[in-house]
Design an enzyme around this catalytic site. Structure first.
Site, PDB file in Angstrom:
ATOM      1  N   SER A 259      66.013  12.104  11.551  1.00 43.77           N
ATOM      2  CA  SER A 259      64.677  11.841  12.063  1.00 43.77           C
ATOM      3  C   SER A 259      64.152  10.571  11.419  1.00 43.77           C
ATOM      4  CB  SER A 259      63.752  13.024  11.732  1.00 43.77           C
ATOM      5  OG  SER A 259      62.389  12.693  11.924  1.00 43.77           O
ATOM      6  N   TYR A 272      59.746  19.553   5.413  1.00 39.53           N
ATOM      7  CA  TYR A 272      60.669  19.022   6.412  1.00 39.53           C
ATOM      8  C   TYR A 272      61.056  17.581   6.090  1.00 39.53           C
ATOM      9  CZ  TYR A 272      62.458  17.600  10.998  1.00 39.53           C
ATOM     10  OH  TYR A 272      63.238  17.120  12.016  1.00 39.53           O
TER      11      TYR A 272
END
Length: 449
Positions: A259, A272
């Site tokens: 990501s 996260y």
């Protein structure tokens, strides 16, 4: 490719020859125009997707042979044009061997006609974690189009069953393995089961994740641990299981689904973001070790932007409004195409979409400014204007029942394609096109003055 290099050098020679050999007139003008074009076309034709461009240089070779008769060359311009023309035409006839690295034809400029079989001619054996929904589900569909044999790993049995039906409907084969990927022993057992059913694993895609939308000060330690176990350590366990099988065979590919948040953290997703940073650090370290060991096992990481997946309907949240991906949003099929491409091309890391690239490069250049910007925009950007149901289920500790598919509830705002991804997948072509444009511009300026 050697023939293309020779032709590029011939183009450079043509450009320089008038000055080096001291000729003027029509011969000088002709060589000054043809030289940069020949060199640029040869450079572009190094990429297999643009290999048919070599016929342009074949035509220019014939033109150089004919030019002395048309313009009445004498002396050095005559011999130079004849010799270069003959060499240029000859090298343009050389097609060269096919490779998988740069695609296989003009159509791959807009779609990727990558072989569905490995080098042995058998369907690829693929493992996908987090295969029941979201990006993982879209990745499964992408491989299923090529009739791959796929090990489906996730907790949600309903989603796994739906994924299996889709694979079989597309002509592939699927093995459903309901596991918690945060358990190393379960991951190892799953890898063994896949190889027993389908044979050697060719590609392992680590994709599983969970998250919590919450300020750091309100999160208990066990939630940090759970997010880390699934979103980071499952990648470690999956990678280890793959390496145990790929290293002895000295082949195979591991794809880490990352990501932009592996580079630029945002508020409310500290666990996260930390896990994605850890995945990147782990992957970079392992890549260096594989290079040191001269291993042909390859590892790559695909950095994604925000996607329209079901996770925003089941992510655990302590915020008042419904979670949403930070706009702009892309459909999960965009990520799946990039992941499939990365699994079959020798790219160290692939960034998907301008928003991801902007976040990554922005954090390298203006990290302090982004701290302040995200403090102002990061809270509202991750929530809709609608209150969230306080009793809705989340998937932090157990899967949410049902088959939720690949897409979430934001399809009306999600983009089905990414121009940035198209350019990124063919960056060699883009660079070559830029080079030819600059060389033509330089030639025009040279002739004008």
């Amino acid at each position: 490719m050697s023939a293309r290099i020779f032709n590029m050098l011939l183009g450079v020679w043509l450009t320089a020859a008038p000055a080096l050999l001291g000729y003027t007139g029509a011969a000088r003008t002709n060589d000054s125009i043809v030289g940069p074009i020949v060199a640029s076309v040869a450079l572009m034709a190094m990429w297999e997707v643009l290999r048919p461009l070599r016929w342009i240089n074949f035509a220019f070779g014939l033109w150089l042979i004919a030019a002395p008769s048309i313009f009445d060359y004498e002396g050095s311009p005559l011999f130079n044009s004849l010799i270069v023309g003959a060499l240029l035409s000859s090298f343009a006839l050389v097609r060269g061997r096919r490779t998988k690295r740069f695609g296989g034809g003009w159509s791959s400029l807009w779609r990727h006609a990558i072989p569905s079989e490995d080098q042995d001619g058998r369907p690829e054996v693929v493992v996908v974690t987090g295969a029941s929904a979201g990006v993982g589900r879209a990745v499964v569909r992408e491989f299923a189009k090529r009739k791959a044999k796929i090990g489906l790993l996730a907790r949600g049995e309903d989603g796994l069953a739906g994924a299996r039906k889709e694979v079989e409907a597309a002509g592939g084969k699927a093995l459903v393995i309901p596991i918690d990927v945060s358990d190393a022993e379960q991951v190892e057992a799953a890898a063994a089961a896949v190889e027993e059913a389908f044979g050697p694993i060719d590609i392992w895609v680590n994709n599983a994740m969970v998250s919590v939308l919450s300020p750091v000060k309100e999160m208990p330690p066990e939630e940090f641990k759970r997010v880390t176990d699934v979103t980071y350590l499952s990648y470690v366990y999956g990678t280890l299981a793959a390496l145990r099988r790929m290293l002895p065979r000295d082949r195979g590919t591991i794809v880490q689904v990352g990501s932009a948040l592996a580079y630029r953290s945002i508020p409310l997703q500290s666990a996260y973001c930390g896990a994605k940073h850890a995945v990147k650090g782990f992957t970079d370290a392992l890549r260096s070790e594989l290079i040191h060991d001269k291993s042909r096992v390859r590892i790559t990481m695909v950095q994604l932007p925000a996607h329209n997946t079901p996770q925003f309907s089941w992510i655990k949240t302590r915020m008042p409004n419904h979670p949403q991906p930070v706009p702009p949003i892309f459909q999960p099929e965009v990520a799946a195409e990039a992941i499939y491409w990365a699994a079959h091309h020798n790219r160290r890391e692939l960034t998907v979409g301008w928003p991801a690239a902007k976040a990554i490069w922005g954090n390298k250049i203006i990290p302090g400014f982004l701290d302040w910007y995200l403090a102002l925009k990061g809270y509202g950007g991750q929530q809709t204007g609608e209150p969230v149901d306080p009793n809705r289920p989340d998937n932090l500790w157990r899967p949410v029942p049902g088959d939720h598919g690949a897409r979430g509830i934001f399809s009306h705002r999600a983009k089905p394609d990414s121009i940035h991804l198209r350019l990124n997948l063919h960056r060699g072509t883009v660079i070559a096109a830029g080079v030819i444009a600059l060389m033509l511009l330089a030639t025009g300026i040279f002739i004008w003055y």
